[in-house]
Design an enzyme around this catalytic site. Structure first.
Site, mmCIF file in Angstrom:
data_model
loop_
_atom_site.group_PDB
_atom_site.id
_atom_site.type_symbol
_atom_site.label_atom_id
_atom_site.label_comp_id
_atom_site.label_asym_id
_atom_site.label_seq_id
_atom_site.Cartn_x
_atom_site.Cartn_y
_atom_site.Cartn_z
ATOM 1 N N HIS A 1 0.504 -1.229 -0.040
ATOM 2 C CA HIS A 1 0.212 0.421 0.124
ATOM 3 C C HIS A 1 1.326 1.025 -0.217
ATOM 4 O O HIS A 1 1.875 1.317 0.623
ATOM 5 C CB HIS A 1 -1.088 0.155 1.159
ATOM 6 C CG HIS A 1 -1.726 -1.278 0.817
ATOM 7 N ND1 HIS A 1 -3.087 -1.077 0.305
ATOM 8 C CD2 HIS A 1 -1.946 -2.563 2.213
ATOM 9 C CE1 HIS A 1 -3.562 -2.235 0.673
ATOM 10 N NE2 HIS A 1 -3.009 -2.493 1.560
ATOM 11 N N CYS B 1 -1.314 0.636 -3.303
ATOM 12 C CA CYS B 1 -2.309 1.917 -3.931
ATOM 13 C C CYS B 1 -2.458 1.656 -2.739
ATOM 14 O O CYS B 1 -2.572 1.253 -1.590
ATOM 15 C CB CYS B 1 -3.680 0.728 -4.506
ATOM 16 S SG CYS B 1 -3.110 -0.933 -3.858
#
Length: 303
Positions: free
Chosen positions: A132, A174
Site C-alpha cells: 500500500h 495503492c
C-alpha cells in the site's frame, strides 16, 4: 563582444546574459540566454553498457499483511505478483532477492546493504515494492517508508559502483484506506469455493510521481488520481501486464518503449462487473518518470 573574445569564450559555461527591454507598461522584460558548448555532440542511439559480468541485483519487497494499528487491509493476490516478478526478472538474468512482510527497519537495512554492495561488475539495479502507499511513502509491515529515503541511498555520492548505470524502481502501491467492494472478474472460475474466485479489488492511487536523479527510472502502477486494481488470484493488473511484456519483449525492446506498451495494455482493461455500481467502468493508467540518459536494453547475455 569582439571576434577574439568570442573565440576565447567558446565552449565555456558562462553566466546567463540578461538583455533588458522596457515593456509598454514600464516593467522590464528580461531575456535569459543560456551558453552552449557547441563542440559537444550527442549520439541519440547511445545505449547503456549491459555487457558486465552480472545483470545485477533485483530486490522485491512484498507486503500482504500489515500491523493491526495501521488499519490496512491485506493485499490478496500479491504473491502472484511476487512469483511473476521472480520468474520474469530471473529470465532477464537478475539475481532476485525476495522479502515478505518485513518491518520498516528491516526493509531499510536490506536496502542499505544493497547500496553498500559492490556493483562494479553489474549492469544495473532493480528495486520493487508491492504494498500500500500514499503521498510520497510506501508501507512496510509496521510503518511508512519515504520513497526518497530509499532512492537517496543509490545516488552517485553514496553508491559509487552504480554511477552511470540504470537504477530501476518499480512501485505497485495503492492506497489502503479507500477500498471499494470486490469486483468479480468476468473470467473468474464458477463455483462456491471463494478461494477459486478471482476477484478484483479497486484501490485509490496514493503515491506521487517522484524524480530521483540521473540514471534513475521510477515505474508506478498507477498515475496519481486514478485507480489501481489487484486481482486476488492473478495479482495486480500492472504487474501481470509488466511481466507478460517483459516475457515477450524484455530482451529486444528498449525499456521505456516496453513500459509504454505496458501502459497501453493496462489502459485497455476495465472493471465490467462489480457489486458497487460506482466501480463499473473504472480504468487504470500506469506511469513512469525516466531520468535515464541513454537507451536501455536487456539483450541476452552470452553464456
Amino acid at each position: 563582444m569582439s571576434g577574439s573574445e568570442r573565440q576565447r569564450a567558446a565552449g565555456h559555461v558562462q553566466l546567463d546574459s540578461r538583455a533588458t527591454l522596457t515593456t509598454t507598461d514600464g516593467n522590464q522584460n528580461i531575456t535569459e540566454v543560456d551558453a552552449l558548448d557547441t563542440r559537444q555532440t550527442l549520439d541519440p542511439t547511445e545505449q547503456y553498457k549491459m555487457n558486465h559480468q552480472r545483470r545485477g541485483v533485483a530486490l522485491v519487497f512484498n507486503h500482504e499483511h500489515f500491523f493491526w494499528h495501521l488499519k490496512l487491509p491485506d493485499r490478496r493476490g500479491t504473491f502472484a505478483d511476487r512469483n511473476n516478478l521472480k520468474r520474469s526478472l530471473t529470465d532477464l538474468g537478475f539475481e532476485v532477492r525476495l522479502f515478505d512482510d518485513l518491518k520498516a527497519k528491516d526493509v531499510l537495512q536490506k536496502i542499505y546493504e544493497a547500496s553498500e554492495d559492490d556493483h562494479s561488475n553489474a549492469d544495473c539495479f532493480v528495486c520493487v515494492f508491492l504494498s500500500h502507499g500514499e503521498n510520497d511513502h510506501v508501507y512496510a509491515h509496521d510503518a511508512q517508508i519515504k520513497i526518497e529515503t530509499v532512492t537517496d541511498m543509490f545516488r552517485g555520492d553514496k553508491c559509487k559502483s552504480l554511477v552511470g548505470k540504470p537504477k530501476i524502481f518499480i512501485i505497485q502501491a495503492c492506497r489502503g484506506d479507500k477500498h471499494d467492494d470486490p469486483v468479480i472478474a468476468p473470467d473468474s472460475t464458477d463455483g462456491s469455493d471463494e478461494s477459486t474466485v478471482n476477484e478484483t479489488e479497486v484501490d485509490a492511487a496514493g503515491v506521487y510521481t517522484l524524480p530521483a536523479g540521473a540514471d534513475f527510472i521510477m515505474c508506478y502502477s498507477v498515475a496519481q488520481g486514478y485507480f489501481s486494481h489487484r486481482e486476488t488470484i492473478n495479482g495486480s493488473w500492472y504487474i501481470q501486464d509488466l511481466c507478460e511484456v517483459l516475457g515477450k519483449y524484455g530482451s529486444s525492446l528498449e525499456f521505456t518503449e516496453l513500459l509504454t506498451v505496458v501502459n497501453r495494455k493496462v489502459s485497455h482493461r476495465r472493471v465490467d462487473i462489480c457489486r458497487d455500481i460506482n466501480a463499473i467502468g473504472k480504468k487504470q493508467i500506469p506511469c513512469f518518470a525516466s531520468m535515464l540518459t541513454k537507451k536501455l536494453y536487456f539483450h541476452p547475455k552470452s553464456k
